[in-house]
Design an enzyme around this catalytic site. Structure first.
Site, PDB file in Angstrom:
ATOM      1  N   PRO A  85     -10.340  41.551  12.247  1.00  0.00           N
ATOM      2  CA  PRO A  85      -9.020  41.003  11.969  1.00  0.00           C
ATOM      3  C   PRO A  85      -8.073  41.040  13.163  1.00  0.00           C
ATOM      4  O   PRO A  85      -8.063  41.990  13.937  1.00  0.00           O
ATOM      5  CB  PRO A  85      -8.494  41.875  10.824  1.00  0.00           C
ATOM      6  N   ASN A  86      -7.329  39.975  13.264  1.00  0.00           N
ATOM      7  CA  ASN A  86      -6.257  39.773  14.245  1.00  0.00           C
ATOM      8  C   ASN A  86      -6.749  39.528  15.673  1.00  0.00           C
ATOM      9  O   ASN A  86      -5.936  39.243  16.552  1.00  0.00           O
ATOM     10  CB  ASN A  86      -5.257  40.932  14.219  1.00  0.00           C
TER      11      ASN A  86
ATOM     12  N   ARG B  17      -0.850  38.572  20.852  1.00  0.00           N
ATOM     13  CA  ARG B  17      -0.579  39.787  20.090  1.00  0.00           C
ATOM     14  C   ARG B  17      -0.487  40.996  21.016  1.00  0.00           C
ATOM     15  O   ARG B  17      -1.472  41.366  21.651  1.00  0.00           O
ATOM     16  CB  ARG B  17      -1.713  40.000  19.086  1.00  0.00           C
TER      17      ARG B  17
ATOM     18  N   TYR C 165      -3.282  44.908  24.290  1.00  0.00           N
ATOM     19  CA  TYR C 165      -4.554  44.189  24.201  1.00  0.00           C
ATOM     20  C   TYR C 165      -4.824  43.227  25.356  1.00  0.00           C
ATOM     21  O   TYR C 165      -5.892  42.627  25.407  1.00  0.00           O
ATOM     22  CB  TYR C 165      -4.620  43.427  22.869  1.00  0.00           C
TER      23      TYR C 165
ATOM     24  N   ASN D  61     -16.359  44.560  17.513  1.00  0.00           N
ATOM     25  CA  ASN D  61     -14.969  44.994  17.578  1.00  0.00           C
ATOM     26  C   ASN D  61     -14.407  44.741  16.192  1.00  0.00           C
ATOM     27  O   ASN D  61     -14.010  43.625  15.867  1.00  0.00           O
ATOM     28  CB  ASN D  61     -14.178  44.236  18.643  1.00  0.00           C
TER      29      ASN D  61
ATOM     30  N   ALA E 201      -8.911  46.707  12.996  1.00  0.00           N
ATOM     31  CA  ALA E 201      -8.403  47.730  12.088  1.00  0.00           C
ATOM     32  C   ALA E 201      -9.455  48.213  11.087  1.00  0.00           C
ATOM     33  O   ALA E 201      -9.366  49.344  10.597  1.00  0.00           O
ATOM     34  CB  ALA E 201      -7.175  47.215  11.352  1.00  0.00           C
TER      35      ALA E 201
ATOM     36  N   HIS F  91     -11.202  51.742  11.238  1.00  0.00           N
ATOM     37  CA  HIS F  91     -10.613  52.967  10.709  1.00  0.00           C
ATOM     38  C   HIS F  91     -10.568  53.017   9.188  1.00  0.00           C
ATOM     39  O   HIS F  91     -10.071  53.989   8.624  1.00  0.00           O
ATOM     40  CB  HIS F  91      -9.184  53.113  11.262  1.00  0.00           C
TER      41      HIS F  91
ATOM     42  N   ASP G 144     -21.689  51.133   6.026  1.00  0.00           N
ATOM     43  CA  ASP G 144     -22.921  50.961   5.251  1.00  0.00           C
ATOM     44  C   ASP G 144     -23.749  49.783   5.753  1.00  0.00           C
ATOM     45  O   ASP G 144     -24.981  49.858   5.794  1.00  0.00           O
ATOM     46  CB  ASP G 144     -22.593  50.769   3.770  1.00  0.00           C
TER      47      ASP G 144
ATOM     48  N   GLU H 218     -20.073  49.633  19.290  1.00  0.00           N
ATOM     49  CA  GLU H 218     -18.667  49.500  18.926  1.00  0.00           C
ATOM     50  C   GLU H 218     -17.862  49.213  20.189  1.00  0.00           C
ATOM     51  O   GLU H 218     -18.051  49.867  21.216  1.00  0.00           O
ATOM     52  CB  GLU H 218     -18.205  50.810  18.287  1.00  0.00           C
TER      53      GLU H 218
ATOM     54  N   HIS I  20     -13.857  48.308  21.808  1.00  0.00           N
ATOM     55  CA  HIS I  20     -12.401  48.243  21.641  1.00  0.00           C
ATOM     56  C   HIS I  20     -11.753  47.892  22.967  1.00  0.00           C
ATOM     57  O   HIS I  20     -12.160  48.415  24.016  1.00  0.00           O
ATOM     58  CB  HIS I  20     -11.831  49.575  21.144  1.00  0.00           C
ATOM     59  N   LEU I  21     -10.747  47.040  22.907  1.00  0.00           N
ATOM     60  CA  LEU I  21      -9.977  46.691  24.103  1.00  0.00           C
ATOM     61  C   LEU I  21      -9.136  47.878  24.557  1.00  0.00           C
ATOM     62  O   LEU I  21      -9.083  48.198  25.747  1.00  0.00           O
ATOM     63  CB  LEU I  21      -9.079  45.493  23.806  1.00  0.00           C
ATOM     64  N   SER I  22      -8.473  48.514  23.601  1.00  0.00           N
ATOM     65  CA  SER I  22      -7.646  49.678  23.913  1.00  0.00           C
ATOM     66  C   SER I  22      -8.451  50.948  23.629  1.00  0.00           C
ATOM     67  O   SER I  22      -9.569  50.880  23.109  1.00  0.00           O
ATOM     68  CB  SER I  22      -6.368  49.667  23.068  1.00  0.00           C
TER      69      SER I  22
ATOM     70  N   ARG J 252      -3.966  56.423  21.015  1.00  0.00           N
ATOM     71  CA  ARG J 252      -2.972  55.711  20.190  1.00  0.00           C
ATOM     72  C   ARG J 252      -2.613  56.542  18.960  1.00  0.00           C
ATOM     73  O   ARG J 252      -2.811  57.751  18.937  1.00  0.00           O
ATOM     74  CB  ARG J 252      -3.520  54.332  19.840  1.00  0.00           C
TER      75      ARG J 252
ATOM     76  N   ARG K  49      -5.809  56.006  14.124  1.00  0.00           N
ATOM     77  CA  ARG K  49      -6.845  55.264  14.850  1.00  0.00           C
ATOM     78  C   ARG K  49      -7.924  56.176  15.434  1.00  0.00           C
ATOM     79  O   ARG K  49      -8.899  55.705  16.000  1.00  0.00           O
ATOM     80  CB  ARG K  49      -6.216  54.442  15.974  1.00  0.00           C
TER      81      ARG K  49
END
Length: 145
Positions: A12-13, A20, A25, A77, A80, A83, A90, A101, A103-105, A110, A114
């Site tokens: 998402p996002n 954003r 990001y 990625n 949200a 978390h 699963d 996995e 992540h940009l950040s 943070r 998170r």
């Protein structure tokens, strides 16, 4: 030599990258990152299947599809959902394809909520905090598997 199929799934996002919170990001769009991955994938012998959805169930379906299509690896990625999604945890456990996995950040630098990753509990590894470079580092790791 046949190329290695690598699914790159974005949650998402992430369709809002570039607009954003660029201070967190970065200014690159998801399309920019896809271009970088396709270019690097060619040198690594990897075919990139890049997708994004704001819907959890679709991400689950794509994880299953990655296995069904014989993918070499998945870069995920989950945004949200990292978390909050036991469903993604699963789904990762339900497939034999290694999931990395991404992540940009750096989630650990943070907000406290998170710091826990459901995805990370089943992932082969995690690469975070390097902006768009996180995806390229994850692709290098995936190609080496």
């Amino acid at each position: 030599m046949a190329s290695k199929l690598v699914y790159v799934l974005n949650g998402p996002n992430l369709n809002r990258l570039g607009k954003r919170e660029p201070g967190i990001y970065g200014s690159q769009t998801l399309e920019d990152i896809a271009g970088l991955l396709v270019g690097r994938g060619q040198t690594l012998g990897c075919e990139i299947e890049m997708r994004q959805s704001n819907h959890e169930g679709l991400l689950v379906d794509w994880l299953h599809e990655a296995e069904d299509k014989g993918a070499h690896a998945v870069l995920l990625n989950a945004g949200a959902y990292t978390h909050s999604s036991v469903a993604l945890l699963d789904a990762i456990r339900a497939i034999a394809v290694p999931v990395i996995e991404v992540h940009l950040s750096n989630p650990h630098a943070r907000e406290p909520f998170r710091h826990k990753s459901w995805v990370g509990q089943a992932a082969k590894g995690t690469i975070a905090g390097f902006g768009a470079q996180s995806y390229l580092l994850a692709l290098e790791a995936a190609a080496a598997l």
